[in-house]
Design a protein around this motif. Structure first.
Motif, PDB file in Angstrom:
ATOM      1  N   VAL A  63       7.581  -6.198  -5.439  1.00  9.51           N
ATOM      2  CA  VAL A  63       7.336  -6.157  -6.904  1.00  9.51           C
ATOM      3  C   VAL A  63       8.164  -6.522  -7.677  1.00  9.51           C
ATOM      4  O   VAL A  63       9.541  -6.715  -7.498  1.00  9.51           O
ATOM      5  N   ALA A  64       7.970  -7.405  -8.695  1.00 10.04           N
ATOM      6  CA  ALA A  64       8.888  -8.428  -9.526  1.00 10.04           C
ATOM      7  C   ALA A  64       9.703  -7.331 -10.189  1.00 10.04           C
ATOM      8  O   ALA A  64      11.058  -7.646 -10.346  1.00 10.04           O
ATOM      9  N   ASP A  65       9.367  -6.340 -10.761  1.00  8.19           N
ATOM     10  CA  ASP A  65      10.206  -5.382 -11.548  1.00  8.19           C
ATOM     11  C   ASP A  65       9.487  -3.876 -11.644  1.00  8.19           C
ATOM     12  O   ASP A  65       8.235  -3.914 -11.372  1.00  8.19           O
ATOM     13  N   LYS A  66      10.178  -3.059 -12.523  1.00  9.28           N
ATOM     14  CA  LYS A  66       9.452  -1.774 -12.618  1.00  9.28           C
ATOM     15  C   LYS A  66       8.151  -1.772 -13.273  1.00  9.28           C
ATOM     16  O   LYS A  66       7.164  -1.248 -12.936  1.00  9.28           O
ATOM     17  N   LEU A  67       7.830  -2.817 -14.308  1.00  4.02           N
ATOM     18  CA  LEU A  67       6.513  -3.088 -15.107  1.00  4.02           C
ATOM     19  C   LEU A  67       5.713  -3.462 -13.974  1.00  4.02           C
ATOM     20  O   LEU A  67       4.343  -2.497 -14.102  1.00  4.02           O
ATOM     21  N   GLU A  68       5.913  -4.212 -13.034  1.00  3.94           N
ATOM     22  CA  GLU A  68       4.688  -4.448 -12.137  1.00  3.94           C
ATOM     23  C   GLU A  68       4.263  -3.085 -11.186  1.00  3.94           C
ATOM     24  O   GLU A  68       3.080  -2.627 -11.008  1.00  3.94           O
ATOM     25  N   LEU A  69       5.455  -2.352 -11.008  1.00  5.02           N
ATOM     26  CA  LEU A  69       5.115  -1.199 -10.178  1.00  5.02           C
ATOM     27  C   LEU A  69       4.200  -0.329 -11.062  1.00  5.02           C
ATOM     28  O   LEU A  69       3.086   0.112 -10.468  1.00  5.02           O
ATOM     29  N   LEU A  70       4.590  -0.074 -12.398  1.00  2.45           N
ATOM     30  CA  LEU A  70       3.775   0.757 -13.244  1.00  2.45           C
ATOM     31  C   LEU A  70       2.128   0.197 -13.114  1.00  2.45           C
ATOM     32  O   LEU A  70       1.369   0.704 -13.340  1.00  2.45           O
ATOM     33  N   ALA A  71       2.056  -0.997 -13.140  1.00  7.90           N
ATOM     34  CA  ALA A  71       0.834  -1.757 -13.670  1.00  7.90           C
ATOM     35  C   ALA A  71       0.015  -1.392 -12.163  1.00  7.90           C
ATOM     36  O   ALA A  71      -1.059  -1.059 -12.122  1.00  7.90           O
ATOM     37  N   LEU A  72       0.739  -1.349 -10.943  1.00 10.68           N
ATOM     38  CA  LEU A  72      -0.059  -1.047  -9.815  1.00 10.68           C
ATOM     39  C   LEU A  72      -0.519   0.298  -9.742  1.00 10.68           C
ATOM     40  O   LEU A  72      -1.624   0.810  -9.289  1.00 10.68           O
ATOM     41  N   LEU A  73       0.217   0.983 -10.181  1.00  5.05           N
ATOM     42  CA  LEU A  73       0.271   2.760 -10.233  1.00  5.05           C
ATOM     43  C   LEU A  73      -1.120   2.880 -11.588  1.00  5.05           C
ATOM     44  O   LEU A  73      -1.828   3.556 -10.959  1.00  5.05           O
ATOM     45  N   ALA A  74      -0.938   1.908 -12.295  1.00  5.04           N
ATOM     46  CA  ALA A  74      -2.249   2.433 -13.106  1.00  5.04           C
ATOM     47  C   ALA A  74      -3.451   1.716 -12.833  1.00  5.04           C
ATOM     48  O   ALA A  74      -4.439   2.458 -12.836  1.00  5.04           O
ATOM     49  N   PRO A  82      -3.443  -4.165 -19.569  1.00  5.94           N
ATOM     50  CA  PRO A  82      -4.859  -4.137 -18.726  1.00  5.94           C
ATOM     51  C   PRO A  82      -4.835  -5.209 -17.538  1.00  5.94           C
ATOM     52  O   PRO A  82      -5.757  -6.075 -17.779  1.00  5.94           O
ATOM     53  N   VAL A  83      -4.026  -5.168 -16.741  1.00  6.43           N
ATOM     54  CA  VAL A  83      -4.148  -6.053 -15.299  1.00  6.43           C
ATOM     55  C   VAL A  83      -4.740  -5.277 -14.320  1.00  6.43           C
ATOM     56  O   VAL A  83      -4.439  -4.120 -14.419  1.00  6.43           O
ATOM     57  N   GLY A  84      -4.760  -5.928 -13.171  1.00 13.10           N
ATOM     58  CA  GLY A  84      -5.464  -5.249 -11.919  1.00 13.10           C
ATOM     59  C   GLY A  84      -6.790  -5.169 -12.063  1.00 13.10           C
ATOM     60  O   GLY A  84      -7.493  -4.728 -13.019  1.00 13.10           O
ATOM     61  N   PRO A  85      -7.478  -5.278 -10.941  1.00 19.59           N
ATOM     62  CA  PRO A  85      -8.741  -5.312 -10.532  1.00 19.59           C
ATOM     63  C   PRO A  85      -9.583  -4.119 -10.927  1.00 19.59           C
ATOM     64  O   PRO A  85     -10.629  -4.241 -11.428  1.00 19.59           O
ATOM     65  N   ASN A  86      -9.158  -2.982 -10.873  1.00 19.35           N
ATOM     66  CA  ASN A  86      -9.904  -1.712 -11.174  1.00 19.35           C
ATOM     67  C   ASN A  86      -9.786  -1.615 -12.799  1.00 19.35           C
ATOM     68  O   ASN A  86     -10.919  -1.148 -13.238  1.00 19.35           O
ATOM     69  N   ARG A  87      -8.675  -1.550 -13.307  1.00 19.50           N
ATOM     70  CA  ARG A  87      -8.681  -1.639 -14.680  1.00 19.50           C
ATOM     71  C   ARG A  87      -9.753  -2.793 -15.401  1.00 19.50           C
ATOM     72  O   ARG A  87     -10.730  -2.535 -16.255  1.00 19.50           O
ATOM     73  N   ASP A 106       1.023  -1.155  -0.140  1.00 17.40           N
ATOM     74  CA  ASP A 106       0.068  -0.107  -0.089  1.00 17.40           C
ATOM     75  C   ASP A 106       0.992   1.449   0.044  1.00 17.40           C
ATOM     76  O   ASP A 106       0.504   2.138  -0.848  1.00 17.40           O
ATOM     77  N   ARG A 107       1.679   1.451   1.006  1.00 16.49           N
ATOM     78  CA  ARG A 107       2.662   2.359   1.023  1.00 16.49           C
ATOM     79  C   ARG A 107       3.321   2.704  -0.113  1.00 16.49           C
ATOM     80  O   ARG A 107       3.635   3.788  -0.860  1.00 16.49           O
ATOM     81  N   LEU A 108       3.880   1.509  -0.738  1.00 15.23           N
ATOM     82  CA  LEU A 108       4.888   1.702  -2.068  1.00 15.23           C
ATOM     83  C   LEU A 108       3.691   2.261  -2.947  1.00 15.23           C
ATOM     84  O   LEU A 108       4.542   3.270  -3.713  1.00 15.23           O
ATOM     85  N   VAL A 109       2.774   1.883  -3.272  1.00 14.31           N
ATOM     86  CA  VAL A 109       1.900   2.395  -4.398  1.00 14.31           C
ATOM     87  C   VAL A 109       1.594   4.008  -3.964  1.00 14.31           C
ATOM     88  O   VAL A 109       1.709   4.674  -5.196  1.00 14.31           O
ATOM     89  N   ARG A 110       1.127   4.293  -2.862  1.00 14.04           N
ATOM     90  CA  ARG A 110       0.903   5.497  -2.564  1.00 14.04           C
ATOM     91  C   ARG A 110       2.099   6.510  -2.749  1.00 14.04           C
ATOM     92  O   ARG A 110       2.013   7.484  -3.193  1.00 14.04           O
ATOM     93  N   GLU A 111       3.260   6.152  -2.135  1.00 15.83           N
ATOM     94  CA  GLU A 111       4.435   6.968  -2.550  1.00 15.83           C
ATOM     95  C   GLU A 111       4.826   7.122  -4.004  1.00 15.83           C
ATOM     96  O   GLU A 111       5.316   8.151  -4.136  1.00 15.83           O
ATOM     97  N   ALA A 112       4.623   5.962  -4.596  1.00 21.72           N
ATOM     98  CA  ALA A 112       4.947   6.202  -6.230  1.00 21.72           C
ATOM     99  C   ALA A 112       4.242   6.930  -6.885  1.00 21.72           C
ATOM    100  O   ALA A 112       4.612   7.714  -7.752  1.00 21.72           O
TER     101      ALA A 112
END
Lengths: 234, 234
Positions: A64-75, A121-126, A26-32
């Motif tokens: 997080v596996a890599d930066k792409l996963e971080l970006l996907a969480l952000l998205a 387009p992964v992730g529950p909200n998308r 949670d904090r990871l995504v919030r700060e990102a």
DNA sequence: ACCTGAACACCGTTCAAGT
DNA sequence: ACCTGAACACCGTTCAAGT
């Protein structure tokens, strides 16, 4: 006792011995997201994010596996701000609502459209957004093939529009000087080679983007309406 | 005599004493385009391009201010492949022609849509395209404000569509395994949470992109037609 | 004018080591 | 389980130096 540096006086600054992890997902995504808003897509690096979290860059790979996963969480976090449409309203009103709210969410965070574009387009909200769009179209009696096309076209339109809107346009808080320089350069193109550009340059640069968005969205939905065929009753 | 290493036998491998520069702007762009097609947007680096040109990376900065300028040159080279529409035809036919040829050019080079998206609309060929689109609309009697909106919307539609089309879709020669894995994952989403996605998954993944493009383009142009108002005769 | 060598200030990611 | 230190293999760009 936790290891301390500098003496007991500073003990209160030590991390609590509660031992709970210093970075949660949670904090990871919030700060990102906060970092993205401050420095933009190109400035968002694993190392800077780690620094902001008070941790070494290597630690991020525990969450997080890599930066792409971080970006996907952000998205997905950005899409979380898009509310569901009211499923009882007509299909067109639902698509308009999703499109407008989606655009609003993309404009609410710096370079959000680039994050969405860089990410599958992964992730529950998308997925929730896709699901709602598809179901509104399907319930309205569109053919399945047209349902898929229409949902994709509307999605592409919104992200493409927002990308264009934020990328090379003045006043988004980005780089004002660069935007101004571009506008001046564009407005002074030679009228003999580019007569129409010269004639409508200010319209291109100072456009009312809300109006343009509604024009495009309305046109697209008008065109889709033509491809609807009522389902046979059963 | 030119400096040699390894002995006179290898003299024929030395660069000719003709002294003409080893890298011209033409060759720079040509090789950059070839490199892009081979390694894609993320693999296109100044260092790799320099290596391909047989030169040190620092040398590139004699011909180009920075990487952004290189990308802009690339974008313009890609747009050079889009022919002008026939100005004597109706506005709609002209816009259709430009849109289709533009999409074709974007699909002809790997990650071309990303290059265009990363780059401001500078360069003679990009400007020529904008000019032709604007003039077709203007000659058809659209209001100047609508001319600007319409040209921008069509341009955004094509680049957005091509971006979406090449980014996360199977079979573009990109990373086949990753595409397949995504397709499998997407097709197996839980039907209780995402019933409509599950129902039309194959339509989303196996879409006929030509058909979808024409659907979107047709819808957009239909909608624009509604905003045309005939010019008073003079 | 154009190219080289060397450096600067970064990147994402891995991995053994610590607790 | 989670974090650190240190490294690896890269980046874009600058700049004095050579010709």
């Amino acid at each position: 006792v936790a290891r301390r540096r500098g003496g007991a006086i500073f003990a209160i600054w030590d991390r609590p011995p509660g031992r709970r992890p210093v970075v949660t997902r949670d904090r990871l995504v919030r700060e990102a997201l906060g970092l993205l808003d401050e420095v933009g897509f190109d400035g968002l690096t694993m190392r800077r994010l780690a620094e902001r979290l008070g941790v070494q860059a290597a630690s991020l790979y525990n969450h997080v596996a890599d930066k792409l996963e971080l970006l996907a969480l952000l998205a997905d976090a950005i899409c979380a701000e898009v509310p569901d449409p009211d499923g009882r309203r007509p299909w067109r009103a639902q698509l308009e609502a999703v499109a407008r709210e989606y655009r609003r969410a993309l404009l609410a965070h710096r370079d959000a459209a680039r994050v969405l574009g860089a990410t599958p387009p992964v992730g529950p909200n998308r997925l929730r957004l896709i699901e709602r769009t598809l179901s509104a179209l399907r319930a309205a009696g569109f053919d399945d093939a047209v349902v898929a096309d229409a949902a994709n076209l509307v999605n592409t339109f919104v992200t493409g529009f927002a990308l264009d809107e934020t990328q090379w346009r003045a006043g988004v808080g980005d780089d004002q000087d660069r935007s101004d320089a571009f506008a001046r350069w564009f407005a002074s193109l030679p009228a003999d080679r580019y007569p129409t550009i010269a004639a409508v340059a200010e319209r291109l640069l100072d456009a009312d983007m809300d109006r343009r968005f509604e024009l495009g969205l309305g046109a697209l939905l008008d065109g889709l309406e033509r491809h609807r065929q009522a389902r046979r009753l059963e």
